[in-house]
Motif scaffolding. Structure first.
Motif, short mmCIF file in Angstrom:
data_model
loop_
_atom_site.label_atom_id
_atom_site.label_comp_id
_atom_site.label_asym_id
_atom_site.label_seq_id
_atom_site.Cartn_x
_atom_site.Cartn_y
_atom_site.Cartn_z
N UNK A 31 0.82 -1.21 0.00
CA UNK A 31 0.00 0.00 0.00
C UNK A 31 0.86 1.27 0.00
N UNK A 32 0.36 2.29 -0.65
CA UNK A 32 1.01 3.60 -0.62
C UNK A 32 0.76 4.23 0.74
N UNK A 33 1.84 4.60 1.41
CA UNK A 33 1.73 5.19 2.75
C UNK A 33 1.96 6.70 2.72
N UNK A 34 2.83 7.16 1.84
CA UNK A 34 3.18 8.58 1.81
C UNK A 34 3.56 8.98 0.40
N UNK A 35 3.06 10.13 -0.03
CA UNK A 35 3.41 10.69 -1.33
C UNK A 35 3.65 12.18 -1.17
N UNK A 36 4.81 12.64 -1.60
CA UNK A 36 5.14 14.06 -1.59
C UNK A 36 5.47 14.49 -3.00
N UNK A 37 4.81 15.55 -3.45
CA UNK A 37 5.03 16.07 -4.80
C UNK A 37 5.50 17.51 -4.70
N UNK B 43 -8.08 34.73 -5.36
CA UNK B 43 -6.69 34.91 -5.75
C UNK B 43 -6.12 33.55 -6.13
N UNK B 44 -5.12 33.56 -6.99
CA UNK B 44 -4.49 32.31 -7.41
C UNK B 44 -3.69 31.74 -6.24
N UNK B 45 -3.74 30.40 -6.09
CA UNK B 45 -3.06 29.73 -4.97
C UNK B 45 -2.35 28.47 -5.47
N UNK B 46 -1.32 28.63 -6.31
CA UNK B 46 -0.61 27.45 -6.81
C UNK B 46 0.15 26.73 -5.71
N UNK B 47 0.15 25.39 -5.78
CA UNK B 47 0.81 24.57 -4.78
C UNK B 47 2.30 24.47 -5.06
N UNK B 48 3.10 24.62 -4.02
CA UNK B 48 4.55 24.42 -4.13
C UNK B 48 4.89 22.97 -3.83
N UNK B 49 4.38 22.45 -2.74
CA UNK B 49 4.55 21.03 -2.45
C UNK B 49 3.32 20.51 -1.73
N UNK B 50 3.05 19.23 -1.92
CA UNK B 50 1.90 18.56 -1.31
C UNK B 50 2.34 17.20 -0.81
N UNK B 51 2.05 16.92 0.45
CA UNK B 51 2.29 15.60 1.04
C UNK B 51 0.97 15.01 1.50
N UNK B 52 0.73 13.77 1.14
CA UNK B 52 -0.47 13.06 1.57
C UNK B 52 -0.04 11.76 2.24
N UNK B 53 -0.51 11.53 3.46
CA UNK B 53 -0.30 10.26 4.17
C UNK B 53 -1.61 9.49 4.13
N UNK B 54 -1.57 8.28 3.64
CA UNK B 54 -2.77 7.44 3.56
C UNK B 54 -2.80 6.53 4.77
N UNK B 55 -3.94 6.53 5.51
CA UNK B 55 -3.95 5.94 6.85
C UNK B 55 -4.96 4.82 7.04
#
Length: 262
Positions: free
Chosen positions: A54-60, A202-214
């Motif tokens: 399973x995917x536990x963590x993804x950082x983009x 206002x524009x809010x572009x993402x610099x980095x995103x981390x998702x933890x799947x639990x």
């Protein structure tokens, strides 16, 4: 096959290389939604490493806004041990890198400790909130928001609320199981929390995103409760925390991103 599946599907080219694409139906102003980009990369990752862990963590990290059209994802398994796999994904388009991702995949370990102190916020069930509401505001909503159903709980955005936090139910509009790619997309599909304390878009572009799947996946298609908050906006940057809950109270995922307020 749903539109989400078609628009995130990787095409194998050679070992570790996949042709991917970014559909303009998932765009925000001049680039694709960050959660959609993460979902595309998550599917390329899954295609390369297989289904076992399973995917536990993804950082983009989002280096540049991809254009609509084809791109290439290169997935590299950095290390694979008895229980954990670490991998990277590089997304290139037009000769430049537009996104980089790092992922951790792993099975369950015998726990040394076990606790679950995260409480699902109180909210009426989605069936009591009426028909889904479009994400609208000054100037209308972004194109990608048409792929989701929104049921906000409490105040809508752009009403100068006292705090940058928001709550509601969300799901992909087309029925499909809630899997890794869907959760990653949902983690960045709600409007930014700072929209709650302002009166204009206002524009809010993402610099980095981390998702933890639990939690174990997949789950049946359904609404999930999303809680989004931001505690600090400074120098044109804001952080944002998100939690996604199954309606039975299970924490499905939590994430954090750093974004710009332009």
């Amino acid at each position: 096959m749903t539109r989400f599946d078609r628009d995130t599907e990787p095409e194998p080219l050679s070992e570790g290389r996949y042709r991917i694409g970014f559909d303009p139906g998932w765009f925000v102003i001049r680039g694709p939604n960050g959660g959609y980009v993460a979902a595309v990369l998550a599917r390329a990752l899954r295609a390369e490493v297989g289904p076992e862990r399973p995917l536990r963590s993804l950082t983009v990290h989002y280096l540049a806004a991809p254009a609509a059209g084809r791109a290439e994802a290169t997935v590299r398994v950095e290390r694979s041990g008895r229980t954990m796999t670490f991998a990277s994904v590089r997304c290139e388009q037009g000769g430049r890198t537009v996104a980089l991702a790092l992922a951790a995949l792993g099975g369950a370990f015998p726990p040394a400790v076990d606790y679950h102190d995260v409480e699902m916020p109180g909210a009426p069930p989605p069936e009591e909130l009426g028909a889904p509401q479009p994400w609208t505001g000054p100037g209308g909503g972004p194109e990608f928001a048409e792929r989701f159903d929104y049921l906000p709980v409490g105040s809508p955005p752009f009403r100068s609320a006292p705090r940058a936090q928001t709550l509601g139910w969300i799901r992909l509009r087309e029925p499909r199981p809630i899997d890794e790619a869907a959760l990653v997309a949902l983690a960045d599909a709600w409007w930014p929390a700072p929209y709650m304390v302002v009166e204009r878009f206002f524009a809010a572009p993402t610099i980095d995103l981390t998702v933890h799947l639990r939690a174990p996946l997949p789950r049946e298609h359904d609404y999930v409760l999303i809680e989004v908050r931001s505690d600090s906006a400074r120098d044109g940057y804001f952080e944002e925390d998100v939690r996604l809950f199954h309606r039975d109270g299970t924490l499905l995922a939590h994430g954090r991103q750093l974004a710009l307020a332009l």
